[in-house]
Design a protein around this motif. Structure first.
Motif, mmCIF file in Angstrom:
data_model
loop_
_atom_site.group_PDB
_atom_site.id
_atom_site.type_symbol
_atom_site.label_atom_id
_atom_site.label_comp_id
_atom_site.label_asym_id
_atom_site.label_seq_id
_atom_site.Cartn_x
_atom_site.Cartn_y
_atom_site.Cartn_z
ATOM 1 N N MET A 36 9.469 -15.455 20.208
ATOM 2 C CA MET A 36 9.032 -15.064 18.842
ATOM 3 C C MET A 36 9.420 -15.626 18.107
ATOM 4 N N SER A 37 10.346 -16.227 18.258
ATOM 5 C CA SER A 37 10.901 -17.244 16.705
ATOM 6 C C SER A 37 10.294 -18.617 16.957
ATOM 7 N N VAL A 38 9.899 -19.332 17.742
ATOM 8 C CA VAL A 38 9.278 -20.210 17.960
ATOM 9 C C VAL A 38 7.909 -20.691 17.402
ATOM 10 N N LEU A 39 7.101 -18.752 17.973
ATOM 11 C CA LEU A 39 5.530 -18.733 16.675
ATOM 12 C C LEU A 39 6.422 -18.706 15.481
ATOM 13 N N THR A 40 6.998 -17.897 15.189
ATOM 14 C CA THR A 40 7.658 -17.287 13.471
ATOM 15 C C THR A 40 7.653 -19.476 12.848
ATOM 16 N N ALA A 41 8.511 -19.818 13.824
ATOM 17 C CA ALA A 41 8.822 -21.047 13.197
ATOM 18 C C ALA A 41 7.364 -21.877 12.948
ATOM 19 N N THR A 42 6.894 -22.267 13.704
ATOM 20 C CA THR A 42 5.679 -22.751 14.195
ATOM 21 C C THR A 42 4.631 -22.414 12.786
ATOM 22 N N ALA A 43 4.591 -21.226 12.679
ATOM 23 C CA ALA A 43 3.876 -20.765 11.284
ATOM 24 C C ALA A 43 4.187 -20.530 10.050
ATOM 25 N N THR A 44 5.572 -20.874 9.877
ATOM 26 C CA THR A 44 6.624 -20.921 8.839
ATOM 27 C C THR A 44 6.138 -22.665 8.507
ATOM 28 N N GLY A 45 5.827 -23.144 9.853
ATOM 29 C CA GLY A 45 6.548 -25.245 9.563
ATOM 30 C C GLY A 45 5.171 -25.321 8.625
ATOM 31 N N SER A 46 3.550 -24.886 9.395
ATOM 32 C CA SER A 46 2.355 -24.747 9.243
ATOM 33 C C SER A 46 2.078 -24.426 7.368
ATOM 34 N N THR A 47 2.533 -23.533 7.107
ATOM 35 C CA THR A 47 2.238 -22.563 6.121
ATOM 36 C C THR A 47 2.919 -23.516 4.589
ATOM 37 N N THR A 48 4.139 -24.258 5.344
ATOM 38 C CA THR A 48 4.462 -25.331 4.301
ATOM 39 C C THR A 48 3.867 -26.302 4.218
ATOM 40 N N ALA A 49 2.928 -27.208 5.558
ATOM 41 C CA ALA A 49 2.489 -28.253 5.091
ATOM 42 C C ALA A 49 1.443 -27.776 4.723
ATOM 43 N N SER A 50 0.427 -27.010 4.528
ATOM 44 C CA SER A 50 -0.189 -26.611 3.884
ATOM 45 C C SER A 50 -0.160 -26.374 2.562
ATOM 46 N N VAL A 51 0.970 -25.458 2.125
ATOM 47 C CA VAL A 51 1.138 -25.392 1.320
ATOM 48 C C VAL A 51 1.455 -27.228 0.097
ATOM 49 N N TRP A 52 2.324 -27.859 0.719
ATOM 50 C CA TRP A 52 2.569 -29.538 0.539
ATOM 51 C C TRP A 52 0.970 -30.750 0.178
ATOM 52 N N LYS A 53 0.414 -29.418 1.357
ATOM 53 C CA LYS A 53 -1.243 -31.014 1.165
ATOM 54 C C LYS A 53 -2.268 -29.936 0.148
ATOM 55 N N GLY A 54 -2.136 -28.781 -0.100
ATOM 56 C CA GLY A 54 -3.036 -28.894 -1.114
ATOM 57 C C GLY A 54 -2.274 -28.444 -3.094
ATOM 58 N N GLY A 55 -1.299 -28.323 -2.462
ATOM 59 C CA GLY A 55 -0.013 -28.531 -4.065
ATOM 60 C C GLY A 55 -0.008 -29.676 -4.556
ATOM 61 N N VAL A 56 -0.277 -30.899 -2.992
ATOM 62 C CA VAL A 56 -0.413 -32.424 -4.101
ATOM 63 C C VAL A 56 -2.036 -32.743 -4.341
ATOM 64 N N ALA A 57 -2.509 -32.063 -3.887
ATOM 65 C CA ALA A 57 -4.379 -32.911 -3.838
ATOM 66 C C ALA A 57 -4.415 -31.313 -5.710
ATOM 67 N N ALA A 58 -3.838 -30.637 -5.457
ATOM 68 C CA ALA A 58 -3.947 -29.507 -6.542
ATOM 69 C C ALA A 58 -2.906 -30.932 -7.987
ATOM 70 N N ALA A 59 -2.097 -31.202 -7.822
ATOM 71 C CA ALA A 59 -1.711 -31.823 -8.803
ATOM 72 C C ALA A 59 -2.312 -32.893 -9.552
ATOM 73 N N ALA A 60 -2.243 -33.411 -8.278
ATOM 74 C CA ALA A 60 -3.421 -35.216 -8.757
ATOM 75 C C ALA A 60 -4.651 -34.576 -9.448
ATOM 76 N N GLY A 61 -5.059 -33.465 -9.009
ATOM 77 C CA GLY A 61 -6.662 -33.265 -10.012
ATOM 78 C C GLY A 61 -6.174 -32.379 -10.934
ATOM 79 N N ALA A 62 -5.138 -31.910 -11.457
ATOM 80 C CA ALA A 62 -4.438 -31.405 -12.223
ATOM 81 C C ALA A 62 -4.600 -32.202 -14.089
ATOM 82 N N SER A 63 -3.377 -33.580 -13.205
ATOM 83 C CA SER A 63 -3.187 -34.144 -13.341
ATOM 84 C C SER A 63 -3.945 -35.548 -13.813
ATOM 85 N N ILE A 64 -5.000 -35.676 -13.406
ATOM 86 C CA ILE A 64 -6.836 -36.283 -13.922
ATOM 87 C C ILE A 64 -7.045 -35.688 -15.259
ATOM 88 N N VAL A 65 -7.222 -34.026 -15.143
ATOM 89 C CA VAL A 65 -8.503 -33.446 -15.608
ATOM 90 C C VAL A 65 -7.169 -33.065 -17.088
#
Length: 137
Positions: free
Chosen positions: A1-30
């Motif tokens: 169970m903890s392996v699934l939780t760690a994977t979900a958290t890692g996946s969420t973290t990667a998604s937040v970083w990826k989307g956040g960096v893209a949004a930061a770049a877009g906001a900077s340009i705008v």
């Protein structure tokens, strides 16, 4: 169970970083483009004898957006309700971010544009990052 939780958290973290960096770049340009338009229309962005350079808009938007993304990553790991905590925190910080614009001696047009740019950046970054956060942990 903890392996699934760690994977979900890692996946969420990667998604937040990826989307956040893209949004930061877009906001900077705008925000930089809008600042350039305002400057061309006669807004000085001057306080205390010196003006904010155009590249300053890019840099500050990127830096503070990435601080928000980092906060989201931490909240994804520790907050009971990451999305709600992130949105409430960032909305409060956005409101606080306009205080210097009103108090540092900018003329009315410069202050109004600066406040608007803060809101534009927040409207670009906050929803993108919030969508990537879980409602509950």
């Amino acid at each position: 169970m903890s392996v699934l939780t760690a994977t979900a958290t890692g996946s969420t973290t990667a998604s937040v970083w990826k989307g956040g960096v893209a949004a930061a770049a877009g906001a900077s340009i705008v925000t930089t483009a809008l600042a350039a338009l305002a400057s061309a229309a006669g807004v000085s962005f001057e306080a205390g004898g010196s003006a904010i350079p155009l590249l300053g808009f890019t840099q500050l938007t990127a830096v503070f957006s990435l601080v928000g993304v980092a906060m989201a990553v931490v909240m994804a790991r520790v907050a009971r309700r990451p999305r709600r905590t992130f949105v409430r925190t960032t909305v409060a910080l956005t409101v606080l971010s306009v205080v210097p614009d009103a108090t540092f001696g900018f003329d009315a047009a410069s202050a109004a544009v600066l406040m608007t740019l803060h809101l534009v950046a927040a409207l670009i970054v906050i929803p993108v990052v919030a969508r990537r956060l879980a409602t509950t942990r």
